[in-house]
Design an enzyme around this catalytic site. Sequence first.
Site, PDB file in Angstrom:
ATOM      1  CB  SER A  48      -0.952  -0.037   1.199  1.00 43.51           C
ATOM      2  OG  SER A  48      -2.015   0.879   1.045  1.00 43.51           O
ATOM      3  CG  ASP A 178      -4.492  -1.726   0.610  1.00 43.27           C
ATOM      4  OD1 ASP A 178      -3.685  -2.416   1.250  1.00 43.27           O
ATOM      5  OD2 ASP A 178      -4.407  -0.491   0.543  1.00 43.27           O
TER       6      ASP A 178
END
Length: 333
Positions: A48, A178
């Site tokens: 991320s 994610d």
Amino acid sequence: MTGVPTYHVLALSGGGYRGLYTATVLAELEAVLGRPIASHFDLICGTSAGGMLALGLAAEIPAIELKALFEKQGSRIFGCRSLARRLLGFWLTAKHDSAGLRSVLTERFQDATIGNLKHRVLVPAVNYSTGRGQFFKTPHHPSFEMDHRMKIVDVALATAAAPVYFPLARNDRGVFADGGLVGNAPGLFGLHEVNTFLAPKQSALVRVLSIGTMTIGATVRGGASLDRGFGKWRGGLFDLVISAQESSVDYMLRQALGGNYFQIDDKATPDQSKDVKALDRVSIGATNTLKDRGSHAAQRALGDPLFQPFRAHQAGAPTFYHGPNKNVPEAAC
């Protein structure tokens, strides 16, 4: 330990705007070390926000510039949708549009691909088209034949597509969510990568340096309702996933590596937690807290004996089997 191959892994956790803490640590360390911090590591893993930093470091973008990316562009990255759209589509759409993040990334990386990177990387994401974790990598193994063609911007958007916060990311390889859903703290993936692909069947010495994001343990208050639908959970469910992962991975790496594992992270004080609890809170308070604590954490690490091997290590030139930086003859692939 003479003659034993040594591999150093840098693992950068996800945490939204709290990545400013990570970037501050990296900038302070790089300033003291006097050369690109990537040159001290044989593999850089990032998830991320940490994935964006990993890609930047592997491109040898100065860490001070990556820090500025968060500090100066945070409001663009986490720009909210219009009030009308939020009110009408709160239950149906993500909190933030990904256009701001895409534009910031494009300004920095342009059309560069994973194959253009100068150092090995591993960036986790979740392939929502297959329902499996996917790990984007530089072509540092003969079997890694596809990822080098991917744009850095697309990989960064894929690993940062946090549920509820950002829309899913689509690219030529599918639809992605994610990387924090599969590995917010990617140190274990880095250890596996070395043992499986970089030094298979070798008694290699592996050290892992993990840098966190002041992740706050997601907890429930004593009097809170236990019967929770989506309206109660919202972003809290994702926060809980990454919080639980952080502590679990930290425990396992300490057990597996002992003194060859070093973590740089901080727990926010009760007052500071009000500033940095939310992944997407961009404020003067959050910025000051993350920068101040990151700067102190770097100073603390530099004085710790367990950090010294990372400081002294000089990574060898990586071997790439495919792409524009390929440096292996065809017959050897």
